[in-house]
Design a protein around this motif. Structure first.
Motif, PDB file in Angstrom:
ATOM      1  N   PHE A  95      -1.630  10.535  -1.704  1.00  0.00           N
ATOM      2  CA  PHE A  95      -1.043   9.368  -2.367  1.00  0.00           C
ATOM      3  C   PHE A  95      -2.114   8.570  -3.129  1.00  0.00           C
ATOM      4  O   PHE A  95      -1.866   8.087  -4.231  1.00  0.00           O
ATOM      5  CB  PHE A  95      -0.323   8.463  -1.363  1.00  0.00           C
ATOM      6  CG  PHE A  95       1.125   8.817  -1.154  1.00  0.00           C
ATOM      7  CD1 PHE A  95       2.087   8.503  -2.112  1.00  0.00           C
ATOM      8  CD2 PHE A  95       1.545   9.466   0.003  1.00  0.00           C
ATOM      9  CE1 PHE A  95       3.428   8.831  -1.923  1.00  0.00           C
ATOM     10  CE2 PHE A  95       2.881   9.795   0.200  1.00  0.00           C
ATOM     11  CZ  PHE A  95       3.825   9.471  -0.759  1.00  0.00           C
TER      12      PHE A  95
ATOM     13  N   ARG B 210      10.252   3.868   0.942  1.00  0.00           N
ATOM     14  CA  ARG B 210       9.226   4.790   1.444  1.00  0.00           C
ATOM     15  C   ARG B 210       9.849   6.142   1.757  1.00  0.00           C
ATOM     16  O   ARG B 210       9.146   7.074   2.166  1.00  0.00           O
ATOM     17  CB  ARG B 210       8.612   4.242   2.735  1.00  0.00           C
ATOM     18  CG  ARG B 210       7.672   3.079   2.558  1.00  0.00           C
ATOM     19  CD  ARG B 210       7.574   2.254   3.837  1.00  0.00           C
ATOM     20  NE  ARG B 210       7.198   3.038   4.998  1.00  0.00           N
ATOM     21  CZ  ARG B 210       7.882   3.070   6.167  1.00  0.00           C
ATOM     22  NH1 ARG B 210       8.998   2.370   6.304  1.00  0.00           N
ATOM     23  NH2 ARG B 210       7.473   3.787   7.168  1.00  0.00           N
TER      24      ARG B 210
ATOM     25  N   GLY C 160       0.805  -1.227   0.000  1.00  0.00           N
ATOM     26  CA  GLY C 160       0.000   0.000   0.000  1.00  0.00           C
ATOM     27  C   GLY C 160       0.833   1.270   0.000  1.00  0.00           C
ATOM     28  O   GLY C 160       0.334   2.337  -0.362  1.00  0.00           O
ATOM     29  N   TYR C 161       2.102   1.170   0.405  1.00  0.00           N
ATOM     30  CA  TYR C 161       2.991   2.344   0.335  1.00  0.00           C
ATOM     31  C   TYR C 161       3.465   2.548  -1.099  1.00  0.00           C
ATOM     32  O   TYR C 161       3.306   1.675  -1.942  1.00  0.00           O
ATOM     33  CB  TYR C 161       4.206   2.159   1.255  1.00  0.00           C
ATOM     34  CG  TYR C 161       3.891   2.415   2.711  1.00  0.00           C
ATOM     35  CD1 TYR C 161       4.006   3.690   3.248  1.00  0.00           C
ATOM     36  CD2 TYR C 161       3.464   1.378   3.538  1.00  0.00           C
ATOM     37  CE1 TYR C 161       3.709   3.932   4.582  1.00  0.00           C
ATOM     38  CE2 TYR C 161       3.162   1.617   4.876  1.00  0.00           C
ATOM     39  CZ  TYR C 161       3.292   2.895   5.390  1.00  0.00           C
ATOM     40  OH  TYR C 161       2.987   3.135   6.698  1.00  0.00           O
ATOM     41  N   HIS C 162       4.038   3.697  -1.333  1.00  0.00           N
ATOM     42  CA  HIS C 162       4.542   4.025  -2.669  1.00  0.00           C
ATOM     43  C   HIS C 162       6.061   4.082  -2.657  1.00  0.00           C
ATOM     44  O   HIS C 162       6.658   4.612  -1.719  1.00  0.00           O
ATOM     45  CB  HIS C 162       3.951   5.348  -3.142  1.00  0.00           C
ATOM     46  CG  HIS C 162       2.469   5.261  -3.398  1.00  0.00           C
ATOM     47  ND1 HIS C 162       1.564   5.263  -2.368  1.00  0.00           N
ATOM     48  CD2 HIS C 162       1.769   5.121  -4.546  1.00  0.00           C
ATOM     49  CE1 HIS C 162       0.340   5.135  -2.875  1.00  0.00           C
ATOM     50  NE2 HIS C 162       0.434   5.051  -4.196  1.00  0.00           N
TER      51      HIS C 162
ATOM     52  N   THR D 237      -1.916  13.063   3.929  1.00  0.00           N
ATOM     53  CA  THR D 237      -0.896  12.419   3.102  1.00  0.00           C
ATOM     54  C   THR D 237      -1.456  11.189   2.400  1.00  0.00           C
ATOM     55  O   THR D 237      -1.237  10.983   1.207  1.00  0.00           O
ATOM     56  CB  THR D 237       0.306  12.021   3.985  1.00  0.00           C
ATOM     57  OG1 THR D 237       0.830  13.203   4.567  1.00  0.00           O
ATOM     58  CG2 THR D 237       1.396  11.340   3.182  1.00  0.00           C
ATOM     59  N   ALA D 238      -2.199  10.372   3.150  1.00  0.00           N
ATOM     60  CA  ALA D 238      -2.750   9.141   2.563  1.00  0.00           C
ATOM     61  C   ALA D 238      -3.690   9.472   1.405  1.00  0.00           C
ATOM     62  O   ALA D 238      -3.638   8.820   0.353  1.00  0.00           O
ATOM     63  CB  ALA D 238      -3.474   8.344   3.642  1.00  0.00           C
TER      64      ALA D 238
ATOM     65  N   GLY E   3       7.281   6.529  11.045  1.00  0.00           N
ATOM     66  CA  GLY E   3       6.773   7.191   9.839  1.00  0.00           C
ATOM     67  C   GLY E   3       7.833   7.270   8.756  1.00  0.00           C
ATOM     68  O   GLY E   3       9.033   7.252   9.037  1.00  0.00           O
ATOM     69  N   SER E   4       7.378   7.399   7.533  1.00  0.00           N
ATOM     70  CA  SER E   4       8.282   7.322   6.380  1.00  0.00           C
ATOM     71  C   SER E   4       9.344   8.422   6.364  1.00  0.00           C
ATOM     72  O   SER E   4      10.434   8.230   5.838  1.00  0.00           O
ATOM     73  CB  SER E   4       7.469   7.389   5.089  1.00  0.00           C
ATOM     74  OG  SER E   4       6.548   6.324   5.048  1.00  0.00           O
TER      75      SER E   4
ATOM     76  N   LEU F 119       9.367   5.587  -3.667  1.00  0.00           N
ATOM     77  CA  LEU F 119       9.719   6.977  -3.993  1.00  0.00           C
ATOM     78  C   LEU F 119      11.178   7.119  -4.363  1.00  0.00           C
ATOM     79  O   LEU F 119      12.018   6.304  -3.971  1.00  0.00           O
ATOM     80  CB  LEU F 119       9.515   7.881  -2.765  1.00  0.00           C
ATOM     81  CG  LEU F 119       8.187   7.872  -2.047  1.00  0.00           C
ATOM     82  CD1 LEU F 119       8.270   8.836  -0.862  1.00  0.00           C
ATOM     83  CD2 LEU F 119       7.088   8.282  -2.995  1.00  0.00           C
TER      84      LEU F 119
END
Ligand code: C5P
Length: 278
Positions: free
Chosen positions: A185, A155, A28-30, A181-182, A138-139, A32
């Motif tokens: 994204f 991340r 689910g994260y992107h 933020t979510a 956190g990222s 980067l």
């Protein structure tokens, strides 16, 4: 009263000079590629050993953060104690950075808390266990813990320091809209527009982009006006949104040009910070 063991740590605002979203991961994260940089303006965290835990909040954005009922400072302190012990602390946060605004305020506060606790309890600031805690919080927290200009991958937690642009004048502008933020994204269109280049940092940043700008602008159209206003100021080298927004930044060739831009934009209902890259 000032306890001799008081440790005060700056929590500088983070900028993403460029932020390229490459793909959405199964978790689910992107994935980067981003150029992290830090400015002189930020929050302050003060930590002192105490009989019992306490947390106090001060500064212009304290009411906004207090309303959220949860913050990364107390979470960072809890994680630190689980890993290293060290007893109770009273922690004071001076909140000068707008909340949920793309400049890593909460992440910077968490990182400053970890640095302060590490200093109090004889843990080296580069200890990998601190970075593991930061990563879980956190990222952006690992980048803030490192606190220097760096290329981030994954991340944002895989960090490679790069030569910075220390002293370069910066103006931060936030239109007063908090964005999730979510949600930003989730609004990314899924198109990989390619990697960040290599070479001179300013050239690389200018040749890059923030792929979160279009979805953030769709959620918070006030960002359009900020970017448009920054782009036309005299002496601007780069104007862009940071992180998932809504704070935008402009890099200037001179302090005079930055101050003139700040004076021009001061009439609006925007939060401004005239500062410099660290
Ligand atoms: O890691 P952090 O808690 O700061 O991320 C907040 C939210 O932003 C995540 O829940 C996720 O939705 C999104 N995010 C993402 N890809 C990243 C970083 C954050 O999708 N690289």
């Amino acid at each position: 009263m000032h306890d001799l063991r008081t440790v005060t740590e700056q929590a500088p605002a983070k900028l993403n000079l460029a932020l390229h979203v490459r793909h959405r991961r199964p978790d689910g994260y992107h994935e980067l590629e981003t150029l992290f940089a830090f400015v002189e303006h930020g929050d302050t965290v003060r930590v002192v050993p105490a009989e019992t835990d306490s947390f106090t909040l001060d500064g212009p954005f304290a009411p906004v953060l207090a309303a959220e009922g949860d913050n990364l400072v107390t979470r960072a302190a809890t994680r630190f104690r689980e890993a290293f012990g060290g007893g109770a602390h009273s922690i004071a946060l001076e909140k000068r950075l707008p909340v949920a605004s793309g400049i890593g305020g909460g992440s910077a506060d968490a990182a400053a808390t970890l640095r302060a606790l590490a200093a109090l309890h004889g843990i080296a600031p580069e200890d990998t266990r601190l970075f593991a805690i930061a990563d879980a919080l956190g990222s952006d927290v690992p980048a803030c813990l490192l606190g220097r200009t760096a290329l981030g991958r994954g991340r944002g937690e895989q960090l490679a320091p790069v030569a910075g642009l220390s002293g370069m004048p910066v103006l931060l502008v936030n239109p007063g809209v908090a964005v999730s933020t979510a949600a930003v994204f989730r609004g990314w269109d899924g198109v990989d527009r390619g990697p960040i280049g290599s070479g001179d940092l300013l050239d690389v940043a200018r040749g890059g982009r923030n792929d979160l700008e279009p979805p953030a602008r769709a959620l918070a159209p006030a960002i359009d006006a900020v970017l448009a206003a920054l782009a036309v100021q005299e002496g601007v080298l780069l104007a862009r949104m940071s992180g998932s927004g809504a704070t935008c930044f402009a890099l200037f060739d001179t302090q005079t040009a930055r101050d003139a831009a700040a004076a021009t934009l001061a009439g609006r209902d925007w939060w401004l910070a005239a500062t410099r890259l660290r």
